[in-house]
Design an enzyme around this catalytic site. Structure first.
Site, mmCIF file in Angstrom:
data_model
loop_
_atom_site.group_PDB
_atom_site.id
_atom_site.type_symbol
_atom_site.label_atom_id
_atom_site.label_comp_id
_atom_site.label_asym_id
_atom_site.label_seq_id
_atom_site.Cartn_x
_atom_site.Cartn_y
_atom_site.Cartn_z
ATOM 1 N N HIS A 72 0.802 -1.231 0.000
ATOM 2 C CA HIS A 72 0.000 0.000 0.000
ATOM 3 C C HIS A 72 0.829 1.272 0.000
ATOM 4 O O HIS A 72 0.274 2.368 0.008
ATOM 5 C CB HIS A 72 -0.966 0.023 1.189
ATOM 6 C CG HIS A 72 -0.283 0.190 2.520
ATOM 7 N ND1 HIS A 72 0.216 -0.871 3.238
ATOM 8 C CD2 HIS A 72 -0.004 1.295 3.259
ATOM 9 C CE1 HIS A 72 0.754 -0.425 4.364
ATOM 10 N NE2 HIS A 72 0.639 0.885 4.397
HETATM 11 C C1 UD1 Z 1 -2.533 5.391 5.648
HETATM 12 C C2 UD1 Z 1 -1.302 6.014 6.286
HETATM 13 C C3 UD1 Z 1 -0.110 5.053 6.160
HETATM 14 C C4 UD1 Z 1 -0.455 3.698 6.711
HETATM 15 C C5 UD1 Z 1 -1.733 3.184 6.083
HETATM 16 C C6 UD1 Z 1 -2.123 1.916 6.791
HETATM 17 C C7 UD1 Z 1 -1.007 8.454 6.212
HETATM 18 C C8 UD1 Z 1 -0.337 9.564 5.517
HETATM 19 N N1 UD1 Z 1 -0.918 7.265 5.621
HETATM 20 O O1 UD1 Z 1 -2.285 5.244 4.262
HETATM 21 O O2 UD1 Z 1 0.986 5.571 6.887
HETATM 22 O O3 UD1 Z 1 0.609 2.817 6.444
HETATM 23 O O4 UD1 Z 1 -2.788 4.144 6.251
HETATM 24 O O5 UD1 Z 1 -3.083 1.186 6.113
HETATM 25 O O6 UD1 Z 1 -1.580 8.645 7.256
HETATM 26 N N2 UD1 Z 1 -9.569 4.249 1.578
HETATM 27 C C9 UD1 Z 1 -10.742 3.551 1.652
HETATM 28 N N3 UD1 Z 1 -11.203 3.163 2.874
HETATM 29 C C10 UD1 Z 1 -10.566 3.478 4.019
HETATM 30 C C11 UD1 Z 1 -9.372 4.205 3.944
HETATM 31 C C12 UD1 Z 1 -8.893 4.578 2.719
HETATM 32 O O7 UD1 Z 1 -11.351 3.252 0.639
HETATM 33 O O8 UD1 Z 1 -11.032 3.097 5.101
HETATM 34 C C13 UD1 Z 1 -9.029 4.629 0.260
HETATM 35 C C14 UD1 Z 1 -9.425 6.028 -0.171
HETATM 36 O O9 UD1 Z 1 -9.598 6.015 -1.556
HETATM 37 C C15 UD1 Z 1 -8.194 6.838 0.178
HETATM 38 C C16 UD1 Z 1 -7.055 5.856 -0.008
HETATM 39 O O10 UD1 Z 1 -7.596 4.599 0.329
HETATM 40 O O11 UD1 Z 1 -8.061 7.975 -0.619
HETATM 41 C C17 UD1 Z 1 -5.839 6.169 0.846
HETATM 42 O O12 UD1 Z 1 -6.203 6.324 2.220
HETATM 43 P P1 UD1 Z 1 -5.323 7.238 3.217
HETATM 44 O O13 UD1 Z 1 -5.862 7.142 4.588
HETATM 45 O O14 UD1 Z 1 -5.157 8.596 2.640
HETATM 46 O O15 UD1 Z 1 -3.911 6.617 3.124
HETATM 47 P P2 UD1 Z 1 -3.454 5.114 3.227
HETATM 48 O O16 UD1 Z 1 -2.810 4.733 1.943
HETATM 49 O O17 UD1 Z 1 -4.585 4.277 3.734
HETATM 50 N N1 UDP Z 2 -3.524 -6.023 8.886
HETATM 51 C C1 UDP Z 2 -4.794 -6.579 8.974
HETATM 52 N N2 UDP Z 2 -5.428 -6.981 7.825
HETATM 53 C C2 UDP Z 2 -4.849 -6.864 6.592
HETATM 54 C C3 UDP Z 2 -3.550 -6.291 6.514
HETATM 55 C C4 UDP Z 2 -2.925 -5.866 7.681
HETATM 56 O O1 UDP Z 2 -5.338 -6.717 10.068
HETATM 57 O O2 UDP Z 2 -5.472 -7.265 5.595
HETATM 58 C C5 UDP Z 2 -2.860 -5.567 10.127
HETATM 59 C C6 UDP Z 2 -1.482 -6.122 10.366
HETATM 60 O O3 UDP Z 2 -1.553 -7.338 11.086
HETATM 61 C C7 UDP Z 2 -0.819 -5.038 11.183
HETATM 62 C C8 UDP Z 2 -1.459 -3.775 10.677
HETATM 63 O O4 UDP Z 2 -2.642 -4.186 9.996
HETATM 64 O O5 UDP Z 2 -1.142 -5.195 12.573
HETATM 65 C C9 UDP Z 2 -0.532 -3.060 9.726
HETATM 66 O O6 UDP Z 2 -1.213 -2.049 9.085
HETATM 67 P P1 UDP Z 2 -0.801 -1.498 7.667
HETATM 68 O O7 UDP Z 2 0.076 -2.453 6.959
HETATM 69 O O8 UDP Z 2 -2.075 -1.071 7.017
HETATM 70 O O9 UDP Z 2 -0.043 -0.148 8.060
HETATM 71 P P2 UDP Z 2 1.486 0.199 8.386
HETATM 72 O O10 UDP Z 2 1.925 -0.674 9.501
HETATM 73 O O11 UDP Z 2 2.249 -0.013 7.116
HETATM 74 O O12 UDP Z 2 1.446 1.634 8.725
#
Ligand code: UD1
Ligand code: UDP
Length: 370
Positions: free
Chosen positions: A211
């Site tokens: 991601h």
């Molecule tokens: C965010 C965090 C990242 C973290 C990740 C964990 C920031 C800058 N980024 O990235 O550090 O590793 O979460 O998963 O805070 N979307 C949905 N449903 C949701 C959330 C997001 O559909 O519940 C989609 C939307 O289109 C959105 C995109 O995902 O625009 C990105 O979501 P966003 O929260 O901006 O960043 P992440 O890539 O999820």
């Molecule tokens: N995780 C989850 N379901 C998934 C992928 C990840 O529950 O399908 C959990 C994973 O076990 C970990 C956390 O989400 O505890 C990590 O989150 P993510 O990779 O979204 O964010 P990051 O750690 O990179 O910020």
């Protein structure tokens, strides 16, 4: 004379936050006569797969406040969280705020609290990738510039903070609260047999999560990684729980054809306990996640991280993690090593023992909030 009960607010916003705050909430209950602990959810992530299921899986109470900010550009999201969180601060008048990790909610809430002169503790303070092109690195640097207390997961973080001028009394080495949740949920996860239920054989599939914007926001990079996953799938099944950012991009780039590959199983993001189950029985993990690097280290599962840097270097120096700078040649070579089952082994970092949140609660109540 006995002092009035204090109030502390912990913030969750995005997927990696729930598993860090849940054990802290549990640990704080031992001191509920002295500190009231509330959870505020910014709503950065939302819906069943990215939010609701985690409250159930981690047995967390519903948040006291849900800001419902949703998705948006960095400035939009950060600003909306700040406006919403300021109102929460004025309503609940906490004595302290605790933020975790490095997402936009972390920085937005830390900044809001600091400007209202409310002390801030940062869980996972001091982690540094050294790569300011990552939004998370900006969030880490800025949060630590205004936090009062840093709860430390690994020695490298303490060293970065010392170099940034932190005094020893603000650094508290507690270990890793994400691993507390792992210990808490693992017995249940081991009963689920999620991979087998999906038709995969234990220890004979690769679990993959992707991601990071640097891997999934450019059509060229994402397409290259998918090509290499197709190569890997020739000899090992791949389970790919798809992050919404990645799904959105794959659809926008018109690259969904690989969803039908017989050896690549694309599923919705999994709930926490199901996800632990599929890490636990994987042959190896390919990821660009932060937290997954730590969970694989504790479970002793080989992890290939498709990133040039990590803010969690102990997962490489002590654990099972290996960084692969995500060029085609490097990924190809790493996947050939998976084919050859040539994996590194590792051990568990100090204090990643399932009791980190208890150390945080003890410090908060006994030293910080006195
Ligand atoms: C965010 C965090 C990242 C973290 C990740 C964990 C920031 C800058 N980024 O990235 O550090 O590793 O979460 O998963 O805070 N979307 C949905 N449903 C949701 C959330 C997001 O559909 O519940 C989609 C939307 O289109 C959105 C995109 O995902 O625009 C990105 O979501 P966003 O929260 O901006 O960043 P992440 O890539 O999820
Ligand atoms: N995780 C989850 N379901 C998934 C992928 C990840 O529950 O399908 C959990 C994973 O076990 C970990 C956390 O989400 O505890 C990590 O989150 P993510 O990779 O979204 O964010 P990051 O750690 O990179 O910020």
């Amino acid at each position: 004379m006995r002092q009035a009960r204090k109030r502390m607010i912990s913030v969750v916003g995005a997927r990696p936050n729930y598993m860090k705050v849940a054990p802290i909430h549990r640990a704080m209950q031992a001191y509920s006569d002295r500190v009231e602990h509330l959870i505020v959810h910014t709503g950065q992530h939302y819906g069943a797969a990215m939010s609701d299921s985690f409250f159930r899986d981690l047995e967390m109470p519903a948040p006291t406040e849900f800001l419902g900010v949703g998705s948006g550009s960095h400035a939009e999201q950060t600003a909306k969280i700040m406006v919403g969180f300021e109102k929460v601060m004025l309503t609940h008048t906490p004595d302290a705020v605790l933020v975790v990790g490095d997402v936009n909610s972390t920085l937005a809430c830390a900044l809001t609290a600091a400007k209202l002169h409310i002390p801030v503790a940062h869980v996972e303070a001091g982690l540094r990738s050294g790569d300011k092109s990552m939004p998370e690195e900006i969030n880490r640097l800025a949060t630590d510039a205004i936090a009062d207390i840093g709860y430390i997961t690994e020695e490298s973080a303490a060293n970065f903070l010392r170099a940034e001028g932190w005094s020893e009394d603000r650094l508290v080495f507690v270990g890793n609260t994400m691993i507390d949740s792992l210990h808490y949920a693992l017995p249940t996860a081991r009963t689920l047999k999620t991979a087998q239920k999906l038709g995969l054989q234990a220890h004979d599939y690769i679990l993959c999560t992707l991601h990071r914007p640097s891997n999934v926001d450019s059509k060229e990079q994402l397409s290259m990684i998918i090509q290499e996953l197709l190569f890997l799938a020739e000899f090992t099944p791949i389970l790919l729980p798809l992050h919404p950012r990645t799904r959105k991009n794959i659809e926008a780039f018109g690259m969904t054809a690989f969803f039908h590959h017989p050896n690549i199983m694309v599923v919705e993001p999994l709930g926490y306990v199901e996800f632990l189950s599929v890490i636990d029985t994987a042959l190896a993990v390919v990821t660009d996640s932060g937290g997954v690097q730590e969970e694989t280290t504790v479970l002793g599962i080989p992890c290939i991280t498709l990133r040039p840097t990590t803010e969690r270097p102990i997962t490489c120096t002590v654990g099972t993690n290996e960084l692969v700078v995500p060029t085609q040649a490097n990924i190809h070579e790493a996947f050939e090593r998976i084919h050859a089952r040539a994996f590194k082994s590792g051990s568990i970092p100090p204090l990643w023992d399932g009791h980190s949140a208890e150390r945080i609660a003890e410090h908060c109540v006994g030293q910080w909030l006195v």
